[in-house]
Design a protein around this motif. Sequence first.
Motif, mmCIF file in Angstrom:
data_model
loop_
_atom_site.group_PDB
_atom_site.id
_atom_site.type_symbol
_atom_site.label_atom_id
_atom_site.label_comp_id
_atom_site.label_asym_id
_atom_site.label_seq_id
_atom_site.Cartn_x
_atom_site.Cartn_y
_atom_site.Cartn_z
ATOM 1 N N TRP A 257 -6.987 -7.083 5.486
ATOM 2 C CA TRP A 257 -8.050 -6.199 5.941
ATOM 3 C C TRP A 257 -7.490 -5.397 7.108
ATOM 4 O O TRP A 257 -7.115 -5.964 8.131
ATOM 5 N N VAL A 258 -7.426 -4.078 6.928
ATOM 6 C CA VAL A 258 -6.783 -3.202 7.907
ATOM 7 C C VAL A 258 -7.864 -2.465 8.694
ATOM 8 O O VAL A 258 -8.721 -1.796 8.112
ATOM 9 N N PRO B 251 6.084 -11.145 -5.762
ATOM 10 C CA PRO B 251 6.933 -12.072 -5.011
ATOM 11 C C PRO B 251 6.576 -12.071 -3.526
ATOM 12 O O PRO B 251 6.273 -11.018 -2.953
ATOM 13 N N ARG B 252 6.598 -13.240 -2.926
ATOM 14 C CA ARG B 252 6.174 -13.378 -1.527
ATOM 15 C C ARG B 252 6.924 -12.426 -0.606
ATOM 16 O O ARG B 252 6.313 -11.805 0.258
ATOM 17 N N GLU B 253 8.242 -12.300 -0.763
ATOM 18 C CA GLU B 253 8.998 -11.446 0.157
ATOM 19 C C GLU B 253 8.582 -9.983 0.036
ATOM 20 O O GLU B 253 8.603 -9.257 1.030
ATOM 21 N N ARG B 254 8.168 -9.559 -1.138
ATOM 22 C CA ARG B 254 7.705 -8.175 -1.306
ATOM 23 C C ARG B 254 6.317 -7.984 -0.701
ATOM 24 O O ARG B 254 6.026 -6.944 -0.110
ATOM 25 N N CYS B 255 5.458 -8.980 -0.846
ATOM 26 C CA CYS B 255 4.139 -8.920 -0.198
ATOM 27 C C CYS B 255 4.295 -8.923 1.322
ATOM 28 O O CYS B 255 3.576 -8.209 2.029
ATOM 29 N N GLU B 256 5.243 -9.710 1.820
ATOM 30 C CA GLU B 256 5.498 -9.723 3.259
ATOM 31 C C GLU B 256 6.010 -8.369 3.738
ATOM 32 O O GLU B 256 5.658 -7.920 4.828
ATOM 33 N N ALA B 257 6.826 -7.697 2.911
ATOM 34 C CA ALA B 257 7.314 -6.357 3.258
ATOM 35 C C ALA B 257 6.157 -5.361 3.327
ATOM 36 O O ALA B 257 6.115 -4.503 4.216
ATOM 37 N N LEU B 258 5.197 -5.470 2.398
ATOM 38 C CA LEU B 258 4.026 -4.597 2.440
ATOM 39 C C LEU B 258 3.208 -4.875 3.698
ATOM 40 O O LEU B 258 2.776 -3.938 4.385
ATOM 41 N N LEU B 259 3.015 -6.144 4.025
ATOM 42 C CA LEU B 259 2.262 -6.511 5.219
ATOM 43 C C LEU B 259 2.943 -5.968 6.478
ATOM 44 O O LEU B 259 2.273 -5.436 7.375
ATOM 45 N N GLU B 260 4.249 -6.065 6.535
ATOM 46 C CA GLU B 260 4.997 -5.527 7.675
ATOM 47 C C GLU B 260 4.790 -4.016 7.774
ATOM 48 O O GLU B 260 4.602 -3.472 8.862
ATOM 49 N N GLY C 177 3.109 -1.659 10.712
ATOM 50 C CA GLY C 177 4.127 -0.839 11.366
ATOM 51 C C GLY C 177 3.656 0.556 11.741
ATOM 52 O O GLY C 177 2.515 0.946 11.474
ATOM 53 N N PRO C 178 4.559 1.333 12.338
ATOM 54 C CA PRO C 178 4.214 2.666 12.834
ATOM 55 C C PRO C 178 4.212 3.768 11.771
ATOM 56 O O PRO C 178 3.831 4.900 12.068
ATOM 57 N N ASP C 179 4.615 3.461 10.531
ATOM 58 C CA ASP C 179 4.762 4.503 9.512
ATOM 59 C C ASP C 179 3.535 4.718 8.642
ATOM 60 O O ASP C 179 3.564 5.521 7.719
ATOM 61 N N THR C 180 2.459 3.993 8.900
ATOM 62 C CA THR C 180 1.248 4.185 8.106
ATOM 63 C C THR C 180 0.501 5.423 8.598
ATOM 64 O O THR C 180 0.577 5.772 9.774
#
Length: 92
Positions: A10-11, A52-61, A65-68
């Motif tokens: 939730w953002v 995959p968990r690592e890809r979901c973690e990358a999305l969460l990061e 992050g500042p690029d959204t």
Amino acid sequence: MSDTVRLIAWVRGTVQGVGFRWFTRARALELGLRGAAVNLADGRVQVTAEGPRERCEALLEWLRGPDTPGVVTGVTEMWGEPSGGPEGFAMR
């Protein structure tokens, strides 16, 4: 696949009307995730992603992050078992 997970995030912040869901969808598809980004009535965006968990973690990061687009003031996350929803990434 045991490393496949479901992320619900939730953002909060200025995340509606700024292309946030479109860019979230693009990033999720780049990562090979499926799910959806949905505007909520209270101004938040709910992002649900499976893969995959690592890809979901990358999305969460990326969400944190500042690029959204817009201004993210916080992200609350919940992890769970994948539900095996439809392929692709929807915006609603």
